[in-house]
Motif scaffolding. Sequence first.
Motif: not given
Length: 332
Positions: A169-185
């Motif tokens: 539930w958290y991941a879907k709402r707070f880890l959108h691909p455009d937000i975490v795009a700068l992390y390699e993994y």
Amino acid sequence: MRAPKCKKLPESLSLLITLFSILLGFFIGLSVTRLYKVQTTTFYSASKSPNSGLQFASSSENNESESHKIYVATNPHGAERLPPGIVKTQSDLFLRGCVGNETLRKQKYLLALAVGIQQKIIVDKIVSKFSENFTIILFHYDGKTSEWDQFEWSQRAIHISAPEQTKWWYAKRFLHPDIVALYEYIFIWDEDLGVENFKAEEYIKLVKKYDLEISQPAVISERGLIWKMTQKRKDVEIHRRAERHYNCTNPSLPPCAGFVEIMAPVFSRNAWKCVWNMIQKPEEKIGVVDAQWIEHMVLPTLTHQVRERSFAEWAEFEKRMKAAEEEAVDHY
């Protein structure tokens, strides 16, 4: 005392002045309109003219309905009418200072953990295996955040609280691909994991070496609750298929290959774009890292209601996948 009377102008001279005023007003108005039209520029999408760059056209060359319009199809959906150059499609989770808005540190990787205060000692051990190259996010399913202040790393972590919600539930709402795009993994882990035999930086080296888009550490457990696919093996660095195939119509498909558990998955940023939208990746890019392993302690870390919802959500996911497969068959 009476005011002196003004001398009346001849009728012909009065008419001439009136005519001159009308003409002067007309030419001033024409000049303002021309200036306005020249300065009003319309931006057209480059996609409308593939052989040229972005086109600029004075609104005097277009009808009135086209003036004032800006349209750039390459902008994100909903932002097509903004001028090019000011749109930024991605953001990040890097912390910034209060003075000058400078970025304090740019991490390369992300660790997200769903946590409750009862497991804070275990979580502290987990985080200790991840260097300052990692952004740390804690999803607090019990609503308690200030109780973590005793740990030094907690001061640079991001704390998100929503009582009795699951990790996904958290991941879907707070880890959108455009937000975490700068992390390699992106590591999205549970809190009940023993990490005595795990080092995050060494793990990433192996993931890169074997080109794994979706992976997890191999697992051991005293309670024996382990999939054959994810069970630790000896004398290998990674594996992609179960040693013994059971209940498999195809040994290259789950549960014998091509999957990891939701307990401790690790995603490349490209894979996360797909996973976030519930799209599977090819099995050859999915594997288990045996050289870096963890222990699943199988602790009752979530409330009964949240665990029930987790199973319900999994059942809903399987229902959607089955419907999608049937729709794909009908389509082709």
